[in-house]
Design a protein around this motif. Structure first.
Motif, PDB file in Angstrom:
ATOM      1  N   SER A 194       1.766   6.193  -6.376  1.00 49.25           N
ATOM      2  CA  SER A 194       0.617   5.603  -5.701  1.00 49.25           C
ATOM      3  C   SER A 194      -0.604   5.710  -6.599  1.00 49.25           C
ATOM      4  CB  SER A 194       0.338   6.297  -4.362  1.00 49.25           C
ATOM      5  OG  SER A 194      -0.078   7.628  -4.563  1.00 49.25           O
ATOM      6  N   GLU A 196      -5.081   5.349  -6.168  1.00 46.47           N
ATOM      7  CA  GLU A 196      -6.209   5.132  -5.268  1.00 46.47           C
ATOM      8  C   GLU A 196      -7.330   4.434  -6.027  1.00 46.47           C
ATOM      9  OE1 GLU A 196      -7.631   7.945  -1.965  1.00 46.47           O
ATOM     10  OE2 GLU A 196      -9.050   8.323  -3.603  1.00 46.47           O
ATOM     11  N   ARG A 246      -8.460  -6.863  -1.425  1.00 49.35           N
ATOM     12  CA  ARG A 246      -7.165  -6.191  -1.287  1.00 49.35           C
ATOM     13  C   ARG A 246      -6.043  -7.003  -1.935  1.00 49.35           C
ATOM     14  NH1 ARG A 246      -4.963  -2.626   2.417  1.00 49.35           N
ATOM     15  NH2 ARG A 246      -6.802  -2.748   3.775  1.00 49.35           N
ATOM     16  N   GLU A 250      -3.833  -5.826  -5.205  1.00 48.60           N
ATOM     17  CA  GLU A 250      -2.389  -5.678  -5.007  1.00 48.60           C
ATOM     18  C   GLU A 250      -1.635  -6.684  -5.868  1.00 48.60           C
ATOM     19  OE1 GLU A 250      -2.285  -3.927  -0.412  1.00 48.60           O
ATOM     20  OE2 GLU A 250      -1.951  -6.077  -0.769  1.00 48.60           O
ATOM     21  N   VAL A 261       2.366   2.333  -4.312  1.00 44.76           N
ATOM     22  CA  VAL A 261       1.433   1.918  -3.253  1.00 44.76           C
ATOM     23  C   VAL A 261       0.004   1.955  -3.786  1.00 44.76           C
ATOM     24  CG1 VAL A 261       0.538   2.461  -0.962  1.00 44.76           C
ATOM     25  CG2 VAL A 261       2.978   2.827  -1.472  1.00 44.76           C
ATOM     26  N   VAL A 262      -0.734   0.873  -3.541  1.00 49.60           N
ATOM     27  CA  VAL A 262      -2.156   0.829  -3.895  1.00 49.60           C
ATOM     28  C   VAL A 262      -2.951   1.276  -2.667  1.00 49.60           C
ATOM     29  CG1 VAL A 262      -4.095  -0.587  -4.659  1.00 49.60           C
ATOM     30  CG2 VAL A 262      -1.778  -1.059  -5.521  1.00 49.60           C
ATOM     31  N   LYS A 263      -3.681   2.378  -2.813  1.00 46.77           N
ATOM     32  CA  LYS A 263      -4.508   2.881  -1.719  1.00 46.77           C
ATOM     33  C   LYS A 263      -5.971   2.578  -2.007  1.00 46.77           C
ATOM     34  CE  LYS A 263      -1.339   6.718  -0.749  1.00 46.77           C
ATOM     35  NZ  LYS A 263      -1.198   8.201  -0.638  1.00 46.77           N
ATOM     36  N   PHE A 264      -6.731   2.376  -0.948  1.00 49.30           N
ATOM     37  CA  PHE A 264      -8.136   2.009  -1.103  1.00 49.30           C
ATOM     38  C   PHE A 264      -9.027   3.087  -0.497  1.00 49.30           C
ATOM     39  CE2 PHE A 264      -5.689  -1.851  -1.315  1.00 49.30           C
ATOM     40  CZ  PHE A 264      -6.311  -2.578  -2.328  1.00 49.30           C
ATOM     41  N   ALA A 265     -10.056   3.461  -1.259  1.00 46.28           N
ATOM     42  CA  ALA A 265     -11.021   4.461  -0.804  1.00 46.28           C
ATOM     43  C   ALA A 265     -12.406   3.833  -0.758  1.00 46.28           C
ATOM     44  CB  ALA A 265     -11.023   5.660  -1.745  1.00 46.28           C
TER      45      ALA A 265
END
Length: 318
Positions: A194, A196, A246, A250, A261-265
């Motif tokens: 992953s 972030e 997004r 992605e 997995v691409v996570k967003f903060a």
């Protein structure tokens, strides 16, 4: 034919614009910091002015070469105030020498649509920025820009002016995306599960390809004198598509071969905050008044593999 001096001529926007102007048969001068940069310009039929924004070489060139229009594509941030004041002074000296009613020096400033701030409201380039009746404040990174735009507009008694506000730029090297793209590339190389990214995943970005910005700056340089003395508000947003942050990131991850997995903060870094600017903008005024219209058939997401490959090639260490 117009004689044009580009500040930032070897940069991302500047060189693309210089080449576009040459295709329109204009005489183009470009400021170059080093002999190697000057050679790059000369090899592309752009007449180099060797110097920096901190010396007077380019100011002397305005008079020496009888420049009609100066395009500021230098991206000098707060230093843009000094550039403008210096060009304004040269414009004043020209008017004093040639007399009232003579042609004014043209000045085209490259701003950006981030000055609108983030809002779900539909906006255009006539909407106020950085005022109580503005839809939203600009992000901190460009909070100084509305003041500069205002000063430029107030100088119309001395200069013929146009302010071009590109949307979030992409294409070629997509350099301003490097922070995000670099994180994704690092995740691929590290075989991570992953990654972030500081980005508002729900933001819809107003985008424009760098080639389209060059086209907008070209028509601005060609028509800045025609707008002088009119009641036209010479500020124009330049966007060609509105796309999901997004989906773009992605898509870049997939194009790089990232299987995690691409996570967003929530963005905290000032640049990430600005890049996440959510705005509903269009370019109808520049179309109707200056004749510019996007020629892009596809948006950034539709060509995400090409955009990603171009970024990787531009950042290759080989």
């Amino acid at each position: 034919m117009v004689r044009i001096l580009i500040l930032g001529a070897t940069g991302y926007i500047g060189l693309t614009t210089a080449l576009a102007l040459r295709r329109h048969s204009h005489i183009v001068y470009g400021l170059a910091r080093t002999p190697s940069k000057a050679a790059l310009l000369a090899s592309n039929e752009i007449l180099p002015i060797l110097g920096t924004l901190d010396d007077s070489a380019y100011l002397l060139a305005i008079s020496t070469h009888n420049i009609d229009v100066v395009i500021d594509a230098a991206g000098a941030n707060n230093g843009s105030f000094k550039i403008f004041e210096d060009v304004k002074r040269v414009g004043q000296e020209r008017l004093a020498k040639r007399g009232k009613g003579s042609p004014k020096l043209g000045f085209v400033y490259t701003s950006g649509t981030w000055v609108h701030g983030s809002s779900d409201a539909r906006m255009n380039d006539l909407d106020p920025v950085d005022r109580e009746d503005a839809a939203a404040p600009p992000p901190g990174l460009v909070s100084w820009r509305p003041k500069l735009e205002k000063a430029i507009l107030e100088a119309r008694d001395v200069l013929d002016v146009v302010v071009i506000r590109p949307g979030c730029l992409y294409g070629r090297g997509s350099f301003i995306w490097g922070g995000w793209f670099g994180l994704l590339q690092g995740a691929v190389e590290g075989r991570r599960e992953s990654v972030e990214v500081e980005c508002d995943a729900d933001a819809t970005l107003s985008l424009v390809h760098v080639d389209e910005v060059a086209g907008a700056l070209t028509v601005a340089a060609e028509k800045v004198s025609a707008l002088g003395g009119t009641s036209v508000y010479p500020v124009f947003d330049v966007v060609s598509s509105r796309e999901s942050a997004r989906l773009i990131l992605e898509g870049v991850a997939r194009a790089m071969g990232f299987e995690g997995v691409v996570k967003f903060a929530k963005p905290k870094d000032p640049f990430a905050v600005a890049m996440s600017t959510n705005a509903r903008l269009d370019s109808t005024r520049i179309r109707d008044l200056l004749g510019w219209e996007s020629k892009r058939v596809f948006g950034m997401l539709d060509e995400i593999e090409l955009v990603t490959a171009a970024w990787k090639a531009s950042n290759s260490k080989a």
